[in-house]
Write an enzyme that holds these catalytic residues in place. Structure first.
Site, mmCIF file in Angstrom:
data_model
loop_
_atom_site.group_PDB
_atom_site.id
_atom_site.type_symbol
_atom_site.label_atom_id
_atom_site.label_comp_id
_atom_site.label_asym_id
_atom_site.label_seq_id
_atom_site.Cartn_x
_atom_site.Cartn_y
_atom_site.Cartn_z
ATOM 1 N N ASP A 113 -6.940 -3.585 6.507
ATOM 2 C CA ASP A 113 -8.242 -4.468 6.941
ATOM 3 C C ASP A 113 -8.868 -4.697 4.695
ATOM 4 O OD1 ASP A 113 -7.719 -1.130 5.442
ATOM 5 O OD2 ASP A 113 -10.237 -1.165 5.847
ATOM 6 N N GLU B 167 -8.599 1.286 5.391
ATOM 7 C CA GLU B 167 -8.804 2.762 4.335
ATOM 8 C C GLU B 167 -10.044 1.987 3.693
ATOM 9 O OE1 GLU B 167 -8.790 2.129 -0.109
ATOM 10 O OE2 GLU B 167 -9.019 0.240 0.342
HETATM 11 ZN ZN LIG Z 1 -7.638 -1.497 -1.202
#
Ligand SMILES: [Zn+2]
Length: 435
Positions: free
Chosen positions: A117, A182
């Site tokens: 992401d 993340e």
């Molecule tokens: Zn990163």
């Protein structure tokens, strides 16, 4: 390259020098293909929450390279006991993708993790190279995710491919992970740990500019509720402005930050001026320009260094707010309130002179002839999930500069990408052993 010069005696194992040469050559042969794969990844937007399309591409690639591929959506019920460590959102249509190359036996296992992401591209007008065009100019590849961290995923995949193409089969299992979410706390990486993906070591190719990073900061989100007393602006002295009371508390928090910086003795954080930033990012107050504001909410983020406990820090933070409030007659009787919300991210570290750090130092040195810096970072990343919940030593090493990561014209230097791929490939062979 002089790759044998400067190597510690323990790494002068017979055949290693030749192996390093063959692996490096295999990476060089795949340079164009590697760059093209990063471009392919960047051209499929994957802002946190919308990772599905790019993960389909990743899964197809993993399967095509012969990895045993596991595709699954994180299960909120399994993550629920860990809810404060990640952001719990909807994971439907947002799978993790993990590819495993079983070892031939007898070697140490290794996880190679990258998050897929990215943050939003922001205002497209600020980009001179469009965020999803993946343009290559002057040895740089531009685009959202170029350095943070689609490059990192490609690094892992091509490093493993280079080891195999050079004629080596890792003895230990190698697992490549493309995980989601993340940027908002790492639910994807945590879900992988909770699914049982653990190993003798893990490497995350976050953009460290080829520094070995064995320590990451923690961060806690807080919301400060500050009371006031409303009055018409024409008689404002009969009210109490929550904005003015917040100013007092904000100064106290900055003084707290200064004191913490003076106290912290962690050696890897010594070169960092602000080791534990306390940032107030959002302030909301009042309801009308002509009324004295009777409420204020400030949202911020406080940093921690490895070795600090979340609970102890939260107690201390609260004590600082209370002490500041005690100096003010109004706040003494109308105390501000602290609320902890969203991600509460623990700091994490592995020994800077331990076997995993040594592995990356030696691999980088074999590839470049130089010694990489060993540094700490003040941001939080997925490495904590491996270290804290997965009992898997983990560190970060990768191409790209984190300062460019969330900005317009994010880019990666292609030479760094090639160097990091060679280093990871040599590290795979050194760590897992090869036949
Ligand atoms: Zn990163």
């Amino acid at each position: 390259m002089g790759q044998s010069r400067g190597l510690p005696p323990g790494d002068m194992a017979p055949g290693r020098s030749e192996r390093v040469q063959r692996i490096m050559a295999a990476v060089d042969e795949r340079r164009d293909e590697l760059v093209a794969f990063v471009q392919e990844l960047v051209r499929v937007p994957s802002v946190t929450g919308q990772e599905g399309e790019v993960q389909a591409l990743v899964a197809a690639r993993f399967r095509a390279t012969g990895l045993e591929t596991d595709v699954w959506e994180p299960d909120p019920a399994i993550l629920a006991p860990y809810a404060e460590h990640v952001t719990m959102t909807d994971f439907a249509g947002r799978p993790n993708v993990v590819g495993r190359l079983p070892g031939t036996g007898g070697g140490r296992s290794l996880i190679l993790n990258a998050h897929i992401d990215t943050v939003e591209p922001g205002d497209p007008a600020r980009w001179t190279h469009p965020p999803f065009a993946a343009e290559v100019t002057d040895g740089r590849l531009y685009g959202r995710g170029a350095c943070d961290m689609k490059t990192g995923l490609a690094t892992h995949l091509f490093a493993l491919a280079a080891v195999r193409a050079a004629g080596y089969a890792p003895r230990g299992d190698v697992t490549v992970q493309s995980t989601i979410s993340e940027e908002d706390g790492g639910a994807g990486a945590l879900a992988a740990v909770l699914r049982g993906y653990r190993a003798d070591a893990a490497i995350i190719t976050e953009p460290t500019q080829l520094a070995v990073v064995p320590a990451q900061g923690g961060s806690l989100m807080f919301r400060l509720h500050v009371p006031g007393w409303s009055a018409h602006a024409c008689v404002r002295d009969e009210g109490v402005s929550a904005v003015e009371k917040f100013a007092l508390l904000h100064r106290a928090l900055l003084a707290f930050e200064t004191r913490r910086n003076a106290e912290i003795a962690h050696p890897l954080y010594a070169p960092i001026a602000n080791k534990v930033p306390i940032n107030v990012g959002v302030v909301r107050a009042g309801s009308w320009p002509s009324s004295v504001p009777e409420w204020l909410e400030a949202e911020g983020r406080a940093g921690l260094v490895p070795g600090e406990e979340l609970d102890a820090f939260r107690d201390r933070f609260l004590a600082e707010v209370e002490a500041a409030a005690a100096t003010d007659p109004f706040l003494r009787d109308h105390p501000p309130r602290v609320e902890w919300f969203s991600g509460q991210f623990a700091p994490a570290e592995v020994p800077a002179d331990g076997p995993l750090a040594r592995l990356l130092l030696d691999a980088h040195q074999a590839v470049t002839g130089g010694t990489p810096p060993v540094e700490a970072v003040t941001y939080g990343a997925d490495m904590r999930h491996f270290v804290v919940f997965g009992d898997t030593p983990c560190l970060m090493y990768g191409a790209g500069d984190v300062r460019l990561a969330h900005h317009a014209d994010e880019h990666v230097e292609l030479d760094e990408l090639i160097t990091s791929t060679k280093t990871i490939a040599v590290a795979i062979a050194d760590w897992c052993g090869v036949d």
